[in-house]
Structure formats: C-alpha cells, structure tokens
Design an enzyme around this catalytic site. Structure first.
Site, PDB file in Angstrom:
ATOM      1  N   LYS A 158      -6.283   3.158   2.600  1.00  0.00           N
ATOM      2  CA  LYS A 158      -4.883   3.401   2.258  1.00  0.00           C
ATOM      3  C   LYS A 158      -3.929   2.864   3.320  1.00  0.00           C
ATOM      4  CE  LYS A 158      -5.508   5.347  -1.727  1.00  0.00           C
ATOM      5  NZ  LYS A 158      -5.031   4.689  -2.968  1.00  0.00           N
ATOM      6  N   TYR A 171     -11.450   6.397   3.293  1.00  0.00           N
ATOM      7  CA  TYR A 171     -10.248   6.587   2.473  1.00  0.00           C
ATOM      8  C   TYR A 171      -8.993   6.297   3.299  1.00  0.00           C
ATOM      9  CZ  TYR A 171      -6.911   8.757  -0.714  1.00  0.00           C
ATOM     10  OH  TYR A 171      -5.853   8.987  -1.563  1.00  0.00           O
TER      11      TYR A 171
END
Length: 267
Positions: A165, A161
C-alpha cells in the site's frame, strides 16, 4: 445504501471499478452509477459482480459486469477493450481490488509475499497503465487508486500489506507527475482508508483466532475500532464518497494527492 439525490456529479462519464463485488468497490460502483456514470463492475467474483450490476440496473442506471483478475494483463486488456467498445471511452478508473494477508515475516512464504504484491501492487500498475492508454485516446480522466492508512503507518505482522500500500501511494504520485508533464489531462490520486466494515477482515488468516479470543465478531470489531480516535470503523459508503469526489470535476486541481480517511488513526 442510503443514496443522496442524484446531482449528476459524473454524468456522461464511463467508469471501471475493480473489486466491485463487495465492500468499497461495490459502494463506489453504485454511487458512481447513481451520480450518472456508466459503470463496468469488475471482480474475480463474477456472481457478486453480476449482482451489483443488477442492483444498478434496478435503479435505472447503466452497468455491465465481467470477471477481471487484476493481476492478469490479458484480463486487463480485454476489460478495457470491452469498456471502450461498449461506451467508446474510459473516463474514470477505480483500482480498488486488494487482499489483506497479514502475517509475521517468519510465517510468510515468498509465495505469500508475491501473491499480496500481485494483487495489491501489480493490479494497480496494470489498471493504471491500461487506463492511461485508453484515456490518452479520449479527453483525459481520473484514476483513483485505493491505498490504505497501512501505507502511511506500519503495523506489526502486516509487512507485505503495508509495503504494497505504501508502494501504491508512491507509484500513483509518480504517474500523476508523468501524466501532468505530458499534458494528458489525466489525474491520479489515492484514497487511504483506515478500518472499514468490509468482508476483507474475514478473509485474513488471523481473523478466526482473533474473533475467538475477543469473544465473537462484534467484540472483535469493537476491539479493532478502539485503536482509532473516532472509536469506530468507516462504512464502505463513506470511502465511496471520497472516491466520487476524486472522480468528479470537484477535485479538478488535485493530482498526486492522498485523501486519508482513517478516523484519525495516522494523525
């Protein structure tokens, strides 16, 4: 959502919002419509997208909804084609759809990694690519990519994650410069939310165990919020206000920027 009186901040614009069936996407679609935009409400959850479009229609605003798997280029081609056919242009693209499948690296398969990248990064790449193509045929526009404070400050057990990002942030900056050099009149910026009260938490594989250990959902949310200096999570509507700002002419001198909305988490 408690909407402010409409001032038409994006009046006459056409917007496409992904992940718009819930959370930040839903709040953004409703707010953009309230401020005068015609909004394409896109999500893999068709029932949820339909419900958001209906809510917008009930407020006397304009929206259409359809299924969009952001990791599918075929879906993106069809989505942008439909928007341009319906409204003759695309002015605003909000690439919000994402997943948060956080787990330690030894518990993560290559398939888990690739799924996170497919939605969080490939989806932003495809959304930006096809938005730029449509906007170059018109009068430019604003692309808002939803990154995360996790792309600035790493978290253990969330490597995929965090990586996805962080990549969204750098990708957005590079495309912002590319469009600026061409004189496209297309701006590309990111918002980087911290903890937000959305259903994304509930979809994380670790959430049930965390809730059980904390003694319930309310206690779990409070425990997570304690890591933020403001000691609370943001609401989707607070993040939507920043997306509206970046979509509007109020941010006309901003491109390649990150708007961090994290309660001081990365300060």
């Amino acid at each position: 959502m408690q909407a402010n009186p409409s001032s038409g901040r994006v009046a006459g614009r056409v917007a496409l919002v992904t992940g718009a069936a819930s959370g930040i996407g839903r709040a953004s679609a409703i707010l953009l419509a309230h401020q005068g935009a015609s909004v394409a409400v896109c999500d893999i959850d068709t029932h949820g997208a339909d419900a958001v479009a209906e809510t917008i229609a009930q407020q006397g605003r304009t929206a259409l909804s359809f299924r969009l798997d952001v990791a599918s280029e075929t879906d993106w081609q069809a989505a942008v084609r439909r928007v341009v056919t319906e409204w003759a242009k695309l002015d605003i693209a909000v690439n919000n759809a994402g997943i948060a499948d956080a787990r330690p690296i030894l518990d993560m398969s290559l398939a888990d990694w690739r799924r996170t990248m497919a939605v969080n990064l490939d989806g932003v790449f495809l959304g930006t690519k096809h938005a730029v193509q449509a906007m170059r045929q018109g009068w430019g526009g604003s692309i808002v990519n939803v990154a995360s404070s996790a792309g600035i400050k790493a978290s253990p057990g969330a490597s995929a994650y965090c990586a996805s990002k962080a990549a969204v942030r750098q990708f957005s900056k590079a495309i912002a410069l590319e469009c600026a050099e061409r004189g496209d009149r297309i701006r590309v910026n990111t918002v980087c939310p911290g903890g937000v009260l959305t259903s994304l938490w509930e979809k994380a594989h670790w959430w049930p165990k965390f809730v059980a250990g904390a003694g319930g959902v309310e206690a779990a949310v409070k425990k997570l919020a304690e890591t933020t200096p403001l000691k609370r999570f943001a609401t989707p509507e607070e993040i939507a206000q920043s997306i509206l700002f970046l979509a509007s002419d109020e941010s006309s001198y901003m491109t390649g920027a990150d708007v961090v909305i994290d309660g001081g988490y990365t300060a």
